[in-house]
Motif scaffolding. Structure first.
Motif, PDB file in Angstrom:
ATOM      1  N   GLU A   6     -37.117 -44.222  92.425  1.00 16.80           N
ATOM      2  CA  GLU A   6     -38.062 -43.200  91.962  1.00 16.80           C
ATOM      3  C   GLU A   6     -37.941 -41.869  92.702  1.00 16.80           C
ATOM      4  OE1 GLU A   6     -38.719 -46.295  92.764  1.00 16.80           O
ATOM      5  OE2 GLU A   6     -40.193 -47.216  91.415  1.00 16.80           O
ATOM      6  N   ILE A   7     -37.298 -41.844  93.865  1.00 17.10           N
ATOM      7  CA  ILE A   7     -37.305 -40.633  94.686  1.00 17.10           C
ATOM      8  C   ILE A   7     -35.991 -39.849  94.518  1.00 17.10           C
ATOM      9  CG2 ILE A   7     -38.836 -41.761  96.342  1.00 17.10           C
ATOM     10  CD1 ILE A   7     -36.432 -41.891  98.283  1.00 17.10           C
ATOM     11  N   ALA A   8     -35.960 -38.643  95.078  1.00 21.68           N
ATOM     12  CA  ALA A   8     -34.738 -37.834  95.058  1.00 21.68           C
ATOM     13  C   ALA A   8     -33.976 -38.033  96.372  1.00 21.68           C
ATOM     14  CB  ALA A   8     -35.093 -36.363  94.874  1.00 21.68           C
ATOM     15  N   TYR A   9     -32.684 -37.747  96.321  1.00 19.72           N
ATOM     16  CA  TYR A   9     -31.848 -37.870  97.516  1.00 19.72           C
ATOM     17  C   TYR A   9     -31.070 -36.575  97.723  1.00 19.72           C
ATOM     18  CZ  TYR A   9     -32.893 -42.837  97.290  1.00 19.72           C
ATOM     19  OH  TYR A   9     -33.548 -44.042  97.286  1.00 19.72           O
ATOM     20  N   ALA A  10     -31.156 -36.033  98.942  1.00 18.16           N
ATOM     21  CA  ALA A  10     -30.316 -34.899  99.328  1.00 18.16           C
ATOM     22  C   ALA A  10     -29.362 -35.423 100.385  1.00 18.16           C
ATOM     23  CB  ALA A  10     -31.168 -33.755  99.868  1.00 18.16           C
ATOM     24  N   GLY A  11     -28.096 -35.600 100.006  1.00 20.13           N
ATOM     25  CA  GLY A  11     -27.107 -36.178 100.914  1.00 20.13           C
ATOM     26  C   GLY A  11     -26.270 -35.109 101.584  1.00 20.13           C
ATOM     27  N   ASN A  12     -25.428 -35.551 102.528  1.00 24.43           N
ATOM     28  CA  ASN A  12     -24.553 -34.601 103.223  1.00 24.43           C
ATOM     29  C   ASN A  12     -25.330 -33.373 103.703  1.00 24.43           C
ATOM     30  OD1 ASN A  12     -21.605 -35.092 103.595  1.00 24.43           O
ATOM     31  ND2 ASN A  12     -21.738 -35.721 101.454  1.00 24.43           N
ATOM     32  N   HIS A  13     -26.507 -33.605 104.286  1.00 24.88           N
ATOM     33  CA  HIS A  13     -27.338 -32.517 104.833  1.00 24.88           C
ATOM     34  C   HIS A  13     -27.678 -31.467 103.773  1.00 24.88           C
ATOM     35  CE1 HIS A  13     -26.200 -34.289 108.643  1.00 24.88           C
ATOM     36  NE2 HIS A  13     -24.932 -34.075 108.361  1.00 24.88           N
ATOM     37  N   GLY A  14     -27.876 -31.901 102.534  1.00 31.84           N
ATOM     38  CA  GLY A  14     -28.287 -30.961 101.487  1.00 31.84           C
ATOM     39  C   GLY A  14     -27.127 -30.349 100.711  1.00 31.84           C
ATOM     40  N   MET A  15     -25.906 -30.849 100.935  1.00 30.30           N
ATOM     41  CA  MET A  15     -24.760 -30.342 100.180  1.00 30.30           C
ATOM     42  C   MET A  15     -24.607 -31.076  98.851  1.00 30.30           C
ATOM     43  SD  MET A  15     -21.904 -29.613 103.116  1.00 30.30           S
ATOM     44  CE  MET A  15     -22.155 -30.923 104.290  1.00 30.30           C
ATOM     45  N   GLU A  16     -25.306 -32.201  98.721  1.00 29.40           N
ATOM     46  CA  GLU A  16     -25.123 -33.088  97.578  1.00 29.40           C
ATOM     47  C   GLU A  16     -26.498 -33.629  97.171  1.00 29.40           C
ATOM     48  OE1 GLU A  16     -23.145 -36.545  98.981  1.00 29.40           O
ATOM     49  OE2 GLU A  16     -22.872 -37.345  96.987  1.00 29.40           O
ATOM     50  N   TRP A  17     -26.759 -33.770  95.874  1.00 26.90           N
ATOM     51  CA  TRP A  17     -28.082 -34.175  95.410  1.00 26.90           C
ATOM     52  C   TRP A  17     -27.989 -35.319  94.427  1.00 26.90           C
ATOM     53  CZ3 TRP A  17     -32.573 -31.736  97.109  1.00 26.90           C
ATOM     54  CH2 TRP A  17     -32.364 -30.605  97.910  1.00 26.90           C
ATOM     55  N   TRP A  18     -29.037 -36.108  94.410  1.00 27.00           N
ATOM     56  CA  TRP A  18     -29.253 -37.073  93.347  1.00 27.00           C
ATOM     57  C   TRP A  18     -30.720 -36.972  92.980  1.00 27.00           C
ATOM     58  CZ3 TRP A  18     -31.999 -41.230  91.602  1.00 27.00           C
ATOM     59  CH2 TRP A  18     -31.427 -41.955  90.536  1.00 27.00           C
ATOM     60  N   GLU A  19     -31.011 -36.438  91.809  1.00 30.90           N
ATOM     61  CA  GLU A  19     -32.405 -36.312  91.387  1.00 30.90           C
ATOM     62  C   GLU A  19     -32.474 -36.380  89.867  1.00 30.90           C
ATOM     63  OE1 GLU A  19     -33.922 -32.552  92.871  1.00 30.90           O
ATOM     64  OE2 GLU A  19     -32.059 -31.538  92.384  1.00 30.90           O
ATOM     65  N   ASP A  20     -33.598 -36.902  89.396  1.00 31.07           N
ATOM     66  CA  ASP A  20     -33.825 -37.070  87.953  1.00 31.07           C
ATOM     67  C   ASP A  20     -32.636 -37.754  87.278  1.00 31.07           C
ATOM     68  OD1 ASP A  20     -36.222 -35.699  88.364  1.00 31.07           O
ATOM     69  OD2 ASP A  20     -35.250 -33.755  88.076  1.00 31.07           O
ATOM     70  N   GLY A  21     -32.054 -38.720  87.955  1.00 23.55           N
ATOM     71  CA  GLY A  21     -30.993 -39.531  87.357  1.00 23.55           C
ATOM     72  C   GLY A  21     -29.614 -38.898  87.336  1.00 23.55           C
ATOM     73  N   ALA A  22     -29.448 -37.759  88.017  1.00 23.79           N
ATOM     74  CA  ALA A  22     -28.146 -37.082  87.969  1.00 23.79           C
ATOM     75  C   ALA A  22     -27.672 -36.707  89.372  1.00 23.79           C
ATOM     76  CB  ALA A  22     -28.243 -35.821  87.108  1.00 23.79           C
ATOM     77  N   ALA A  23     -26.353 -36.860  89.583  1.00 25.01           N
ATOM     78  CA  ALA A  23     -25.749 -36.468  90.857  1.00 25.01           C
ATOM     79  C   ALA A  23     -25.137 -35.083  90.721  1.00 25.01           C
ATOM     80  CB  ALA A  23     -24.671 -37.476  91.237  1.00 25.01           C
ATOM     81  N   THR A  24     -25.381 -34.214  91.709  1.00 23.51           N
ATOM     82  CA  THR A  24     -24.765 -32.886  91.696  1.00 23.51           C
ATOM     83  C   THR A  24     -24.263 -32.543  93.091  1.00 23.51           C
ATOM     84  OG1 THR A  24     -26.931 -31.869  92.068  1.00 23.51           O
ATOM     85  CG2 THR A  24     -26.127 -31.884  89.795  1.00 23.51           C
ATOM     86  N   LEU A  25     -23.253 -31.702  93.102  1.00 23.25           N
ATOM     87  CA  LEU A  25     -22.685 -31.225  94.363  1.00 23.25           C
ATOM     88  C   LEU A  25     -22.905 -29.719  94.405  1.00 23.25           C
ATOM     89  CD1 LEU A  25     -20.900 -32.507  96.630  1.00 23.25           C
ATOM     90  CD2 LEU A  25     -18.929 -31.641  95.360  1.00 23.25           C
ATOM     91  N   GLU A  26     -23.330 -29.195  95.558  1.00 21.09           N
ATOM     92  CA  GLU A  26     -23.462 -27.741  95.667  1.00 21.09           C
ATOM     93  C   GLU A  26     -22.066 -27.125  95.469  1.00 21.09           C
ATOM     94  OE1 GLU A  26     -26.069 -25.897  95.876  1.00 21.09           O
ATOM     95  OE2 GLU A  26     -27.672 -27.255  96.517  1.00 21.09           O
TER      96      GLU A  26
END
Ligand SMILES: [Mg+2]
Length: 278
Positions: A81-101
């Motif tokens: 249910e929660i969001a994830y900011a990985g690699n110290h905020g360089m990478e995201w997983w939120e609302d079911g989608a993974a994104t890279l800065e």
């Protein structure tokens, strides 16, 4: 230096904070919601913390903000249910989608080559570098030496390799607990990750929990936002005596360990679900 006060003795401060909604809750993983484990794979989050994070996500924006990559973070935390900011905020997983800065994309190949180079050094020096673990996280590389027989000597050897031919080549290095990280030369960190979320979710308050040097960026960012009058915020150092000085200096409160974090989150989940926003 005197340590900040224990947050469990000042829950009124959290109650006041939670009255300013929407609330953002940012939690580091290792050393904060998961006890430090011998290897990253062995870290676990308690079922009580998992339940509290899932419950809090109904009333707040909850982000696991970590140096791990998001795949590893999601596996360890195990809360969909929660969001994830990985690699110290360089990478995201939120609302079911993974994104890279996009800023970090050009550095992934270079970081991977460095991981291969260091992997060869580990194979060449099995006596010296025994117990070293490499974690190629895409845009960053973590070198763990917690399991080394002589951590201080191994740290020196790794820093020498990073400074040598085929090494980090001027990329920023950051040290944490029994860990050296090689980062891409971009101005993204846990602080910019929080600022991004504050803006996108129009947060009125922020509670941030962390235990290591990379969390100082997060603490400083929320202090700056608070000083500007942009929101209410509390920064909480999770420290059982081994927290970096800079972290304690930037913290408003402290919690002793992940068990104390569990107590806080369980209480806060009940407070948010049952309390009336002011
Ligand atoms: Mg940590």
């Amino acid at each position: 230096m005197s340590a900040p006060p224990d947050l469990l003795e000042h829950l009124d401060a959290v109650r006041r904070l939670a009255g300013h909604r929407p609330l953002g809750l940012f939690v580091d993983i290792d050393g904060t919601i998961a006890p430090i484990a011998p290897t990253p794979e062995q870290a676990t989050v308690s079922p009580a913390i998992q339940r509290s994070l899932a419950a809090l996500s109904r009333d707040a924006t909850v982000v696991a903000l970590t140096g791990r990559d998001t795949a590893s973070a999601r596996r360890v935390v195990g809360v969909a249910e929660i969001a994830y900011a990985g690699n110290h905020g360089m990478e995201w997983w939120e609302d079911g989608a993974a994104t890279l800065e996009p800023l970090v994309q050009p550095y992934i190949e270079r970081i991977h080559r460095l991981a291969v180079h260091l992997g060869a050094a580990l194979a060449d020096e099995p006596g010296v570098l025994a117990g070293v673990l490499l974690e190629d996280k895409g845009p960053s590389l973590a070198i763990h030496y917690r399991l080394a027989a002589d951590p201080a000597a191994v740290r020196e050897r790794i820093l020498a390799l990073l400074a040598g031919p085929g090494g980090a080549g001027g990329f920023p290095l950051r040290e944490g607990k029994m860990l050296i990280e090689v980062l891409p030369p971009v101005a993204l960190n846990k602080g910019t990750a929080i600022a991004r979320t504050v803006e996108r979710r129009a947060l009125a308050s922020v509670l941030v929990l962390g235990d290591d040097t990379t969390d100082v960026d997060a603490f400083e960012a929320v202090r700056e936002l608070r000083a500007r009058g942009a929101l209410e915020a509390l920064a909480v150092a999770v420290s059982s005596g081994d927290a970096p000085e800079a972290l304690l200096a930037a913290a408003d409160y402290r919690l002793a360990d992940p068990a104390a974090v569990e107590t806080l989150l369980t209480w806060l989940a009940g407070e948010m679900a049952g309390g009336t926003p002011s």
